[in-house]
Scaffold this active site. Sequence first.
Site, PDB file in Angstrom:
ATOM      1  N   SER A 162       3.063  -3.347   3.414  1.00  0.00           N
ATOM      2  CA  SER A 162       3.693  -2.349   4.281  1.00  0.00           C
ATOM      3  C   SER A 162       4.651  -2.985   5.288  1.00  0.00           C
ATOM      4  CB  SER A 162       2.614  -1.543   5.011  1.00  0.00           C
ATOM      5  OG  SER A 162       1.828  -2.396   5.828  1.00  0.00           O
ATOM      6  N   GLY A 163       4.749  -4.301   5.277  1.00  0.00           N
ATOM      7  CA  GLY A 163       5.701  -4.947   6.185  1.00  0.00           C
ATOM      8  C   GLY A 163       5.144  -5.270   7.561  1.00  0.00           C
TER       9      GLY A 163
ATOM     10  N   GLU B  71      -3.017 -10.999  10.382  1.00  0.00           N
ATOM     11  CA  GLU B  71      -4.215 -10.832   9.535  1.00  0.00           C
ATOM     12  C   GLU B  71      -5.476 -10.682  10.398  1.00  0.00           C
ATOM     13  OE1 GLU B  71      -3.959 -10.298   6.422  1.00  0.00           O
ATOM     14  OE2 GLU B  71      -2.033 -11.176   5.838  1.00  0.00           O
ATOM     15  N   ALA B  72      -5.356  -9.927  11.464  1.00  0.00           N
ATOM     16  CA  ALA B  72      -6.433  -9.832  12.460  1.00  0.00           C
ATOM     17  C   ALA B  72      -7.675  -9.117  11.930  1.00  0.00           C
ATOM     18  CB  ALA B  72      -5.922  -9.117  13.709  1.00  0.00           C
TER      19      ALA B  72
ATOM     20  N   CYS C 206       4.123   6.606  -7.673  1.00  0.00           N
ATOM     21  CA  CYS C 206       4.991   7.787  -7.551  1.00  0.00           C
ATOM     22  C   CYS C 206       6.138   7.613  -6.568  1.00  0.00           C
ATOM     23  CB  CYS C 206       4.157   9.009  -7.174  1.00  0.00           C
ATOM     24  SG  CYS C 206       3.689   9.034  -5.437  1.00  0.00           S
TER      25      CYS C 206
ATOM     26  N   CYS D  76       4.256   3.782  -2.619  1.00  0.00           N
ATOM     27  CA  CYS D  76       3.276   3.964  -3.692  1.00  0.00           C
ATOM     28  C   CYS D  76       3.839   3.419  -5.004  1.00  0.00           C
ATOM     29  CB  CYS D  76       2.928   5.439  -3.834  1.00  0.00           C
ATOM     30  SG  CYS D  76       1.768   5.750  -5.187  1.00  0.00           S
TER      31      CYS D  76
ATOM     32  N   CYS E 132      -0.370   6.070  -2.539  1.00  0.00           N
ATOM     33  CA  CYS E 132      -0.428   7.228  -1.647  1.00  0.00           C
ATOM     34  C   CYS E 132      -1.789   7.904  -1.805  1.00  0.00           C
ATOM     35  CB  CYS E 132       0.694   8.214  -1.968  1.00  0.00           C
ATOM     36  SG  CYS E 132       0.433   9.091  -3.518  1.00  0.00           S
TER      37      CYS E 132
HETATM   38 ZN    ZN Z   1       1.591   8.052  -5.241  1.00  0.00          ZN
END
Ligand code: ZN
Length: 195
Positions: free
Chosen positions: A25-26, A94-95, A153, A150, A182
Amino acid sequence: MFLENTANLTKRLGWIEVICGSMFSGKTEELIRRLNRARIAKQRVEIFKPEIDKRYDEINVVSHNENSIRSIPVQSSSQILMFIEGCDVIGIDEAQFLDADLPAVCNYIANQGIRVIVAGLDMDFQGNPFGPIPAIMSAAEYVTKVHAICMRCGDLAHYSHRTVQGDKLVMLGEKESYEPLCRKCYLDQKVGWAD
Ligand code: ZN
């Protein structure tokens, strides 16, 4: 985009920021972005990560786009306190792998006038809250939840689905073993969910 709080710096207050989300997710990219901006502002920055996270490199926080930054490995949250002298900003990556003392440690550091930025997974692969992240989110002034895409999709993803067998909570080697999904696609792949 998160904008730093630059108001009333003369009061010299610290605070806590959390960057959380699924894998891919950055989170680390956003942590590095904020830390680099602090460095440009000539602030003294230290970065920590739990020693357990040895996927890529012993001493560097390495994000997936290979934009890396030097870090200090720690075995416990309280070890961070040995390195805060003279710091303006503390980053922790990475907590989710750190211990339950993390909120108290971060509160203590912020109370010394230091900005604390914590990045970590908010949920484990089973969708449960991960380690000290929920508690540190409660203690933080600012929480940013970032999303992956995701893999099935193309919607926004916030689950880290494990694509290989195994119940161990900590399993590294994420590129081969996890995919961001998702809500709908995560439910769809759960065996027996619909029955
Ligand atoms: Zn999805």
